[in-house]
Design an enzyme around this catalytic site. Structure first.
Site, short mmCIF file in Angstrom:
data_model
loop_
_atom_site.label_atom_id
_atom_site.label_comp_id
_atom_site.label_asym_id
_atom_site.label_seq_id
_atom_site.Cartn_x
_atom_site.Cartn_y
_atom_site.Cartn_z
N ASN A 133 0.55 -1.13 -0.06
CA ASN A 133 -0.25 -0.08 -0.31
C ASN A 133 0.51 1.43 -0.02
O ASN A 133 0.29 2.61 -0.11
CB ASN A 133 -0.56 0.06 1.52
CG ASN A 133 -1.13 2.08 1.64
OD1 ASN A 133 -2.42 1.92 1.31
ND2 ASN A 133 -0.79 1.75 2.62
N TYR B 26 4.49 8.44 -10.40
CA TYR B 26 3.39 7.82 -10.11
C TYR B 26 2.22 6.99 -11.77
O TYR B 26 2.25 5.92 -11.28
CB TYR B 26 2.17 9.56 -10.31
CG TYR B 26 1.20 8.28 -9.17
CD1 TYR B 26 1.45 8.07 -7.75
CD2 TYR B 26 -0.25 8.83 -9.62
CE1 TYR B 26 0.68 7.14 -7.63
CE2 TYR B 26 -0.93 7.88 -8.60
CZ TYR B 26 -0.68 7.39 -7.16
OH TYR B 26 -1.43 7.01 -6.68
N LYS C 104 2.31 2.82 -11.41
CA LYS C 104 1.41 2.75 -10.96
C LYS C 104 0.72 1.21 -12.04
O LYS C 104 -0.02 0.00 -12.09
CB LYS C 104 0.22 3.67 -10.50
CG LYS C 104 0.04 3.91 -9.54
CD LYS C 104 0.31 2.83 -8.35
CE LYS C 104 -0.07 3.52 -6.93
NZ LYS C 104 0.36 3.01 -5.67
N THR D 191 -6.98 11.39 1.96
CA THR D 191 -6.11 11.18 3.19
C THR D 191 -4.55 12.71 3.03
O THR D 191 -4.82 13.24 2.08
CB THR D 191 -5.38 9.85 2.81
OG1 THR D 191 -4.52 10.20 0.79
CG2 THR D 191 -5.68 9.52 2.24
N1 NAP Z 1 -4.76 9.22 -1.84
C1 NAP Z 1 -5.37 8.24 -3.03
O1 NAP Z 1 -6.52 9.65 -3.13
C2 NAP Z 1 -5.87 7.99 -3.70
C3 NAP Z 1 -6.06 7.24 -4.56
C4 NAP Z 1 -5.27 6.28 -5.26
C5 NAP Z 1 -4.33 5.59 -4.72
N2 NAP Z 1 -4.34 5.81 -4.20
C6 NAP Z 1 -3.22 4.75 -3.39
O2 NAP Z 1 -3.26 4.42 -2.23
C7 NAP Z 1 -1.89 4.42 -1.01
C8 NAP Z 1 -2.22 4.59 0.09
O3 NAP Z 1 -2.04 5.92 -0.16
P1 NAP Z 1 -2.83 7.07 0.53
O4 NAP Z 1 -3.43 7.83 0.21
O5 NAP Z 1 -3.00 6.63 2.10
O6 NAP Z 1 -1.33 8.49 1.38
P2 NAP Z 1 -0.78 9.07 2.89
O7 NAP Z 1 -1.66 8.88 3.30
O8 NAP Z 1 0.35 9.46 2.21
O9 NAP Z 1 0.27 7.63 3.24
C9 NAP Z 1 1.09 6.99 2.80
C10 NAP Z 1 1.66 5.94 3.70
O10 NAP Z 1 3.01 5.07 2.60
C11 NAP Z 1 3.85 5.34 3.62
N3 NAP Z 1 5.32 5.60 3.08
C12 NAP Z 1 5.79 7.25 1.80
N4 NAP Z 1 6.86 6.49 2.13
C13 NAP Z 1 7.15 5.87 3.06
C14 NAP Z 1 9.48 5.16 2.60
N5 NAP Z 1 9.56 5.72 1.82
N6 NAP Z 1 9.06 4.30 3.38
C15 NAP Z 1 7.77 3.45 4.00
N7 NAP Z 1 6.75 3.95 3.89
C16 NAP Z 1 7.02 5.33 2.90
C17 NAP Z 1 3.46 6.19 4.71
O11 NAP Z 1 4.49 5.78 5.65
P3 NAP Z 1 5.36 7.00 6.70
O12 NAP Z 1 5.81 8.18 6.36
O13 NAP Z 1 5.06 6.91 8.02
O14 NAP Z 1 6.75 6.52 5.98
C18 NAP Z 1 2.06 6.30 5.05
O15 NAP Z 1 2.07 5.08 5.56
C19 NAP Z 1 -0.96 4.56 -2.51
O16 NAP Z 1 -0.11 3.46 -2.93
C20 NAP Z 1 -1.49 5.27 -3.17
O17 NAP Z 1 -0.61 5.54 -3.98
C21 NAP Z 1 -4.64 6.97 -3.06
#
Ligand code: NAP
Length: 253
Positions: free
Chosen positions: A87, A154, A158, A189
């Site tokens: 994730n 990105y 993906k 988020t």
């Molecule tokens: N938000 C959206 O609208 C959306 C839409 C489509 C897809 N997605 C996908 O959904 C997934 C989750 O996204 P989210 O929106 O929940 O993102 P988020 O709130 O920004 O959280 C990102 C997570 O990834 C971890 N992370 C980032 N860089 C890292 C690193 N270098 N090492 C280890 N962990 C890391 C962060 O943990 P730490 O900072 O604690 O390391 C955090 O727990 C992602 O794959 C994203 O591409 C999101």
């Protein structure tokens, strides 16, 4: 015993998925740079094992150490099932091609693509050697399927994770693993905050994303995780290698 390896469980979708897996009494290995105290507490209350592996997935050495620890914790004689939830993801760098700093691109590809590939590579190896079934879930994005101005890295990582998911399913046919990619739609988020903070030069659609936030079109990570749990709870219905899209499952908001 059942384990779930959830990357990026410190916040956002990963946190919500880990919460809901704890409610299913699955032991959690949370992989991220920062710890999440709420998850730890919830696991204690539910008497579920919870491990936080502090790991920067953009650092190859930390990833290798993390993989060794994951294997030690999750792949042993008493294990019968392992969920692998890739994730963790980053959207940065948001900019047009020609303006990237090379370190930002390296980091992006390492977190969004190299780390999930290597995590799956190691888990599948261990699982097949020890006769343990896994459920691999790769979190993807609608951006995988179209070019988005300012999101070239990105969209590319993906798209690659979708193809990797399909290939894994092709190769592992008949081995008892469940394999899917999940496209979660637009969620409220930190990542969306980063998207909205881009300039119009960096990301042409920034106003559209600001408007979606204002109009309440972003789903909560809990709601999005619950739709994924419905898929997880019906493993026999899963088409291996498929990209499951939240919008197809529950429609747009
Ligand atoms: N938000 C959206 O609208 C959306 C839409 C489509 C897809 N997605 C996908 O959904 C997934 C989750 O996204 P989210 O929106 O929940 O993102 P988020 O709130 O920004 O959280 C990102 C997570 O990834 C971890 N992370 C980032 N860089 C890292 C690193 N270098 N090492 C280890 N962990 C890391 C962060 O943990 P730490 O900072 O604690 O390391 C955090 O727990 C992602 O794959 C994203 O591409 C999101």
């Amino acid at each position: 015993m059942q384990y779930a390896i959830v990357t990026g469980a410190s916040r956002g979708l990963g946190e919500a998925v880990a919460h809901q897996l704890i409610e299913k009494n699955v032991n959690i290995i949370a992989v991220s740079r920062s710890e999440n105290e709420k998850l730890k507490k919830k696991a204690e209350e539910r008497k579920v094992d919870y491990y936080h592996l502090s790991c920067d997935l953009s650092d190859p050495a930390q990833l290798e150490d993390g993989l060794d620890r994951i294997v030690d914790i999750a792949f042993h004689d008493d294990t019968h099932y392992v969920y692998v939830v890739n994730n963790a993801g980053v959207i940065e760098p948001i900019d047009t091609i020609g303006n990237f700093a090379s370190a930002d691109v390296q980091k992006h590809v390492q977190v969004n693509l190299t780390a999930p590939i290597l995590i799956i590579n190691r888990c599948i190896k261990e699982a097949n050697q020890k006769d343990i079934n896994t459920f691999v879930i790769n979190i993807t994005s609608g951006a995988a399927e179209r070019p988005v101005h300012g999101w070239s890295t990105y969209s590319s990582t993906k798209a690659a994770i979708n193809r990797f998911t399909e290939t894994l399913a092709l190769e592992q046919e008949g081995n008892g693993h469940k394999i899917l990619a999940y496209s979660p739609g637009v969620m409220d988020t930190d990542m969306q905050g980063e998207i909205r903070s881009a300039s119009e030069d960096e990301f042409a659609d920034v106003d559209k994303f600001k408007q979606m936030k204002e109009e309440g079109k972003l789903r909560s990570p809990d709601e999005v995780a619950a739709v994924l749990m419905d898929l997880i709870n019906q493993p026999d219905e899963i088409e291996n290698g498929k990209v499951y899209k939240l919008y197809d499952l529950v429609g747009k908001k």
